[in-house]
Design a protein around this motif. Structure first.
Motif, short mmCIF file in Angstrom:
data_model
loop_
_atom_site.label_atom_id
_atom_site.label_comp_id
_atom_site.label_asym_id
_atom_site.label_seq_id
_atom_site.Cartn_x
_atom_site.Cartn_y
_atom_site.Cartn_z
N ARG A 60 -0.04 -1.77 -2.66
CA ARG A 60 1.30 -1.80 -2.07
C ARG A 60 1.37 -0.54 -1.25
O ARG A 60 1.01 0.55 -1.72
CB ARG A 60 2.38 -1.77 -3.16
N ALA A 61 1.82 -0.67 0.00
CA ALA A 61 1.81 0.49 0.88
C ALA A 61 2.90 0.37 1.94
O ALA A 61 3.39 -0.71 2.23
CB ALA A 61 0.45 0.61 1.56
N GLN A 62 3.24 1.52 2.47
CA GLN A 62 4.08 1.61 3.67
C GLN A 62 3.13 1.99 4.80
O GLN A 62 2.50 3.04 4.75
CB GLN A 62 5.17 2.65 3.49
N VAL A 63 3.03 1.14 5.80
CA VAL A 63 2.07 1.29 6.87
C VAL A 63 2.82 1.56 8.16
O VAL A 63 3.65 0.74 8.57
CB VAL A 63 1.21 0.02 7.00
N GLY A 64 2.57 2.69 8.81
CA GLY A 64 3.32 2.98 10.03
C GLY A 64 2.79 4.14 10.83
O GLY A 64 1.61 4.48 10.76
N GLU A 109 6.32 -2.76 5.16
CA GLU A 109 5.80 -2.87 3.79
C GLU A 109 4.55 -3.74 3.85
O GLU A 109 4.51 -4.74 4.57
CB GLU A 109 6.83 -3.53 2.87
N TYR A 110 3.55 -3.37 3.09
CA TYR A 110 2.31 -4.15 3.02
C TYR A 110 1.91 -4.31 1.57
O TYR A 110 1.96 -3.37 0.79
CB TYR A 110 1.19 -3.46 3.80
N GLU A 111 1.48 -5.51 1.23
CA GLU A 111 0.92 -5.78 -0.08
C GLU A 111 -0.26 -6.71 0.11
O GLU A 111 -0.10 -7.80 0.69
CB GLU A 111 1.96 -6.41 -1.00
N GLY A 112 -1.43 -6.25 -0.30
CA GLY A 112 -2.63 -7.07 -0.14
C GLY A 112 -3.88 -6.23 -0.26
O GLY A 112 -3.84 -5.08 -0.69
N PRO A 113 -5.01 -6.80 0.16
CA PRO A 113 -6.28 -6.08 0.07
C PRO A 113 -6.27 -4.81 0.93
O PRO A 113 -5.79 -4.83 2.06
CB PRO A 113 -7.32 -7.08 0.60
N ILE A 114 -6.80 -3.74 0.37
CA ILE A 114 -6.83 -2.48 1.12
C ILE A 114 -7.67 -2.64 2.38
O ILE A 114 -7.41 -1.98 3.39
CB ILE A 114 -7.33 -1.31 0.24
N SER A 115 -8.62 -3.54 2.36
CA SER A 115 -9.48 -3.75 3.53
C SER A 115 -8.73 -4.36 4.72
O SER A 115 -9.21 -4.27 5.85
CB SER A 115 -10.66 -4.64 3.16
N ASN A 116 -7.56 -4.93 4.49
CA ASN A 116 -6.80 -5.55 5.59
C ASN A 116 -5.64 -4.69 6.08
O ASN A 116 -4.79 -5.16 6.84
CB ASN A 116 -6.24 -6.91 5.14
N ILE A 117 -5.58 -3.44 5.66
CA ILE A 117 -4.43 -2.60 5.98
C ILE A 117 -4.31 -2.30 7.48
O ILE A 117 -3.24 -1.99 7.97
CB ILE A 117 -4.45 -1.30 5.14
N ILE A 131 0.29 6.82 9.69
CA ILE A 131 0.65 7.24 8.33
C ILE A 131 0.67 6.02 7.42
O ILE A 131 1.23 4.99 7.77
CB ILE A 131 1.99 7.99 8.28
N ASN A 132 -0.01 6.15 6.29
CA ASN A 132 0.02 5.12 5.25
C ASN A 132 0.42 5.80 3.95
O ASN A 132 -0.23 6.76 3.54
CB ASN A 132 -1.35 4.46 5.07
N VAL A 133 1.46 5.31 3.33
CA VAL A 133 1.85 5.80 2.02
C VAL A 133 1.37 4.75 1.03
O VAL A 133 1.90 3.64 0.98
CB VAL A 133 3.38 6.01 1.93
N ILE A 134 0.34 5.09 0.29
CA ILE A 134 -0.28 4.16 -0.66
C ILE A 134 0.45 4.31 -1.98
O ILE A 134 0.40 5.35 -2.63
CB ILE A 134 -1.79 4.44 -0.82
N LEU A 135 1.16 3.26 -2.38
CA LEU A 135 2.03 3.31 -3.55
C LEU A 135 1.34 2.89 -4.84
O LEU A 135 1.74 3.31 -5.93
CB LEU A 135 3.26 2.44 -3.31
N SER A 136 0.34 2.03 -4.75
CA SER A 136 -0.35 1.56 -5.96
C SER A 136 -1.84 1.86 -5.85
O SER A 136 -2.39 1.95 -4.75
CB SER A 136 -0.11 0.06 -6.17
N ASP A 137 -2.48 1.99 -6.97
CA ASP A 137 -3.89 2.36 -7.03
C ASP A 137 -4.77 1.12 -6.91
O ASP A 137 -4.75 0.26 -7.78
CB ASP A 137 -4.16 3.07 -8.36
N PRO A 138 -5.58 1.01 -5.84
CA PRO A 138 -6.42 -0.18 -5.67
C PRO A 138 -7.48 -0.32 -6.76
O PRO A 138 -7.97 -1.42 -7.00
CB PRO A 138 -7.06 0.02 -4.29
#
Length: 175
Positions: free
Chosen positions: A91-95, A46-54, A76-83
């Motif tokens: 908020r994203a699932q990064v994997g 799970e990731y939550e933060g700036p899109i630039s740090n993904i 694969i990145n599942v982007i859950l919230s709109d930046p």
């Protein structure tokens, strides 16, 4: 003075920048289609933060794959919230995708996405340029149809496997 030096300036600065942008796929066209995509099985953090740090958690996930000796598939990145609505934060699932029989590396969570109808935007470009190109093209295409870009979206990146070639980026949004 500058009139005499502009050819040298172009050769020394402008031409190399244009060449790098071309090599990275910056001039490649984005195609948008309505298709079906999936299913995907992936392991993620799970990731939550700036899109630039993904990319930072992406490296952490890859390290966990390497430690577990599990072959990582496509990014694969599942982007859950709109930046756009959260001042550049997501908020994203990064994997990484993985085969049906592969074990989930320790510290990661398994995710699954079923086969579904999507809008897919695709481009051959480096991972630093591809997302902005595909999101913009998909948003423009949807706007022409009276629709808007909505989350979640799925970003898949398949590296070319050679250092002198760019990979394939696909952005998917449910129809």
């Amino acid at each position: 003075m500058f009139k005499k030096q502009w050819p040298a300036f172009v050769l020394a600065f402008v031409l190399p920048l244009v060449a790098v942008f071309w090599w990275w796929g910056g001039f490649n066209a984005v195609s948008v289609s309505e298709t079906e995509a999936g299913p995907y099985r992936y392991a993620y953090l799970e990731y939550e933060g700036p899109i630039s740090n993904i990319r930072k958690p992406q490296r952490t996930v890859l390290e966990k794959f390497d430690l577990a000796k599990v072959e990582a598939g496509d990014t694969i990145n599942v982007i859950l919230s709109d930046p756009r609505a959260t001042h550049g934060k997501v908020r994203a699932q990064v994997g990484y995708t993985l085969s049906e029989t592969a074990a989930i590396p320790a510290g990661l969570t398994e995710g699954r996405i079923a086969r579904r109808p999507v809008y897919a935007a695709e481009v051959h470009a480096v991972v630093l340029l591809a997302p902005s190109k595909t999101y913009q093209k998909l948003a423009d295409t949807l706007e022409a149809q009276g629709k808007t870009l909505t989350m979640p979206t799925v970003e898949l990146y398949r590296p070319a496997g050679q250092s002198n070639r760019v990979g394939h980026f696909t952005l998917e949004m449910n129809r």
